[in-house]
Design a protein around this motif. Structure first.
Motif, PDB file in Angstrom:
ATOM      1  N   ALA A  73       0.773  -1.301  -0.034  1.00 46.92           N
ATOM      2  CA  ALA A  73       0.072   0.097   0.005  1.00 46.92           C
ATOM      3  C   ALA A  73       0.896   1.426  -0.052  1.00 46.92           C
ATOM      4  O   ALA A  73       0.466   2.407  -0.619  1.00 46.92           O
ATOM      5  CB  ALA A  73      -1.025  -0.155   1.365  1.00 46.92           C
ATOM      6  N   ILE A  74       1.975   1.221   0.673  1.00 50.72           N
ATOM      7  CA  ILE A  74       2.906   2.160   0.714  1.00 50.72           C
ATOM      8  C   ILE A  74       3.567   2.663  -0.690  1.00 50.72           C
ATOM      9  O   ILE A  74       3.668   3.621  -1.005  1.00 50.72           O
ATOM     10  CB  ILE A  74       3.761   2.251   1.688  1.00 50.72           C
ATOM     11  CG1 ILE A  74       3.258   2.197   3.275  1.00 50.72           C
ATOM     12  CG2 ILE A  74       4.965   3.267   1.569  1.00 50.72           C
ATOM     13  CD1 ILE A  74       4.140   1.840   4.248  1.00 50.72           C
ATOM     14  N   GLU A  75       3.908   1.399  -1.305  1.00 51.37           N
ATOM     15  CA  GLU A  75       4.606   1.509  -2.759  1.00 51.37           C
ATOM     16  C   GLU A  75       3.434   1.963  -3.428  1.00 51.37           C
ATOM     17  O   GLU A  75       3.963   3.075  -4.348  1.00 51.37           O
ATOM     18  CB  GLU A  75       4.872   0.342  -3.131  1.00 51.37           C
ATOM     19  CG  GLU A  75       6.067  -0.504  -2.463  1.00 51.37           C
ATOM     20  CD  GLU A  75       6.452  -1.702  -2.837  1.00 51.37           C
ATOM     21  OE1 GLU A  75       7.620  -2.085  -3.438  1.00 51.37           O
ATOM     22  OE2 GLU A  75       5.653  -2.597  -2.701  1.00 51.37           O
ATOM     23  N   ARG A  76       2.339   1.720  -3.530  1.00 49.01           N
ATOM     24  CA  ARG A  76       1.445   2.373  -4.435  1.00 49.01           C
ATOM     25  C   ARG A  76       1.095   3.963  -4.057  1.00 49.01           C
ATOM     26  O   ARG A  76       0.939   4.688  -5.225  1.00 49.01           O
ATOM     27  CB  ARG A  76      -0.169   1.630  -4.072  1.00 49.01           C
ATOM     28  CG  ARG A  76      -0.178   0.113  -4.686  1.00 49.01           C
ATOM     29  CD  ARG A  76      -1.537  -0.142  -4.962  1.00 49.01           C
ATOM     30  NE  ARG A  76      -2.368  -0.286  -3.506  1.00 49.01           N
ATOM     31  CZ  ARG A  76      -2.309  -1.266  -2.794  1.00 49.01           C
ATOM     32  NH1 ARG A  76      -1.534  -2.323  -3.044  1.00 49.01           N
ATOM     33  NH2 ARG A  76      -2.814  -1.247  -1.820  1.00 49.01           N
ATOM     34  N   TYR A  77       1.299   3.836  -2.762  1.00 49.58           N
ATOM     35  CA  TYR A  77       1.075   5.754  -2.428  1.00 49.58           C
ATOM     36  C   TYR A  77       2.033   6.655  -3.010  1.00 49.58           C
ATOM     37  O   TYR A  77       1.884   7.513  -3.519  1.00 49.58           O
ATOM     38  CB  TYR A  77       0.739   5.825  -1.029  1.00 49.58           C
ATOM     39  CG  TYR A  77       0.349   7.257  -0.597  1.00 49.58           C
ATOM     40  CD1 TYR A  77      -0.813   7.843  -0.880  1.00 49.58           C
ATOM     41  CD2 TYR A  77       1.198   8.145  -0.010  1.00 49.58           C
ATOM     42  CE1 TYR A  77      -1.022   9.293  -0.582  1.00 49.58           C
ATOM     43  CE2 TYR A  77       1.116   9.254   0.639  1.00 49.58           C
ATOM     44  CZ  TYR A  77      -0.078   9.647   0.353  1.00 49.58           C
ATOM     45  OH  TYR A  77      -0.362  10.957   0.493  1.00 49.58           O
ATOM     46  N   VAL A  78       3.112   6.016  -2.521  1.00 44.05           N
ATOM     47  CA  VAL A  78       4.218   6.823  -2.960  1.00 44.05           C
ATOM     48  C   VAL A  78       4.812   6.968  -4.643  1.00 44.05           C
ATOM     49  O   VAL A  78       4.918   7.740  -5.099  1.00 44.05           O
ATOM     50  CB  VAL A  78       5.417   6.000  -2.317  1.00 44.05           C
ATOM     51  CG1 VAL A  78       7.163   6.686  -2.623  1.00 44.05           C
ATOM     52  CG2 VAL A  78       5.578   6.304  -0.705  1.00 44.05           C
ATOM     53  N   ALA A  79       4.308   6.029  -5.101  1.00 42.86           N
ATOM     54  CA  ALA A  79       4.322   5.790  -6.619  1.00 42.86           C
ATOM     55  C   ALA A  79       3.293   6.970  -7.169  1.00 42.86           C
ATOM     56  O   ALA A  79       3.526   7.600  -8.231  1.00 42.86           O
ATOM     57  CB  ALA A  79       3.689   4.360  -7.359  1.00 42.86           C
ATOM     58  N   GLY A  80       2.441   7.589  -6.555  1.00 46.31           N
ATOM     59  CA  GLY A  80       1.578   8.537  -6.809  1.00 46.31           C
ATOM     60  C   GLY A  80       1.996   9.826  -6.789  1.00 46.31           C
ATOM     61  O   GLY A  80       1.500  10.908  -7.395  1.00 46.31           O
ATOM     62  N   ILE A  81       3.194   9.899  -5.863  1.00 48.67           N
ATOM     63  CA  ILE A  81       3.797  11.162  -5.708  1.00 48.67           C
ATOM     64  C   ILE A  81       4.849  11.549  -6.815  1.00 48.67           C
ATOM     65  O   ILE A  81       5.605  10.863  -7.208  1.00 48.67           O
ATOM     66  CB  ILE A  81       4.611  11.267  -4.500  1.00 48.67           C
ATOM     67  CG1 ILE A  81       3.723  10.896  -3.314  1.00 48.67           C
ATOM     68  CG2 ILE A  81       5.523  12.510  -4.316  1.00 48.67           C
ATOM     69  CD1 ILE A  81       4.389  10.831  -1.903  1.00 48.67           C
ATOM     70  N   PRO A  82       4.702  12.839  -7.406  1.00 50.74           N
ATOM     71  CA  PRO A  82       5.522  12.986  -8.705  1.00 50.74           C
ATOM     72  C   PRO A  82       6.906  13.108  -8.412  1.00 50.74           C
ATOM     73  O   PRO A  82       7.299  13.308  -7.255  1.00 50.74           O
ATOM     74  CB  PRO A  82       4.958  14.467  -8.847  1.00 50.74           C
ATOM     75  CG  PRO A  82       3.519  14.508  -8.610  1.00 50.74           C
ATOM     76  CD  PRO A  82       3.444  13.741  -7.299  1.00 50.74           C
ATOM     77  N   GLY A  83       7.647  12.592  -9.462  1.00 49.40           N
ATOM     78  CA  GLY A  83       9.100  12.606  -9.081  1.00 49.40           C
ATOM     79  C   GLY A  83       9.788  13.961  -8.708  1.00 49.40           C
ATOM     80  O   GLY A  83      10.804  13.783  -8.110  1.00 49.40           O
TER      81      GLY A  83
END
Length: 239
Positions: A77-87
């Motif tokens: 879940a953390i990976e999915r959330y962090v993946a949504g934060i722009p680079g």
């Protein structure tokens, strides 16, 4: 701060850090930081010759991961959330994501543009409506989009329908800020005086885990006290 004004999220400037300095700063082991890097939760260090250094962005992202863990979210879940934060998200953007988290949330805040926000709200939203939802803590502007607490959006929309005034939300947010800071200060003093000495010099992983486990209980205690106080106030006759 002007009375009634909602403060912007601020991040303390961080100089470039070595790996050891970073681990001390965020309270994680070298192994953990490297693991999160391989998972893509934080970017690789900035290279200066043969040495790698870490910036305010690394600190902000690791603090966000730690916050998500404290709320009970799984690694996936953390990976999915962090993946949504722009680079290219700034440390301030990442800190803003942390302010949208609460221990009782069943879901993570999501980014929406205005059209999607209106679709989820089921109605058109004026600039005043959006400002009121912001004051209520339902959403936070992030550039041209919004970070939205989806499980609170319907509550905020219903308040709009009931004619809830923005200035009340702003004033309430100022009260939360003022008393929240005072409570945090007093709790810190209690912890330093009564809890920290119990761990002696060993205040690393064990002590940090105690603090992370304590945080949602502290917030829950505050919420319970607040609900009881509001119930008492509601039973009192108007002056």
């Amino acid at each position: 701060m002007v009375k009634g004004e909602v403060r912007a999220t601020q991040v303390t400037p961080v100089p470039e850090l070595t790996l050891d300095e970073l681990t001390r700063r965020v309270g994680m082991s070298v192994r953990t930081v490297r693991f999160y890097t391989t998972k893509g939760l934080v970017p690789p260090p900035v290279r200066r010759g043969r040495s790698g250094y870490y910036t305010a962005e690394h600190v902000a992202r690791l603090e966000l991961v730690r916050e998500l863990q404290s709320h009970g979210f799984t690694l996936s879940a953390i990976e999915r959330y962090v993946a949504g934060i722009p680079g290219d998200a700034t440390p301030e953007d990442i800190a803003l994501a942390r302010t949208m988290l609460a221990p009782w949330q069943s879901d993570l805040p999501v980014e929406m543009d205005h059209a999607k926000l209106e679709t989820k709200a089921g109605r058109t939203l004026s600039a005043e409506d959006v400002a009121t939802l912001h004051a209520l803590g339902v959403l936070r502007p992030r550039g041209s989009t919004y970070l939205v607490a989806r499980n609170q959006l319907s509550i905020g929309v219903r308040l709009l329908e009931l004619g809830f005034p923005r200035e009340v939300g702003v004033a309430a947010a100022a009260i939360y800020q003022e008393h929240g800071e005072q409570m945090a200060k007093e709790l810190y003093e209690v912890i330093q005086a009564k809890l920290a000495p119990l761990y002696g010099d060993d205040q690393s992983e064990h002590f940090r885990e105690v603090m992370e486990r304590l945080k949602p209980l502290s917030v829950g205690g505050l919420v319970t006290a607040y609900e009881a106080a509001v119930a008492r106030a509601a039973r009192s006759p108007r002056r």
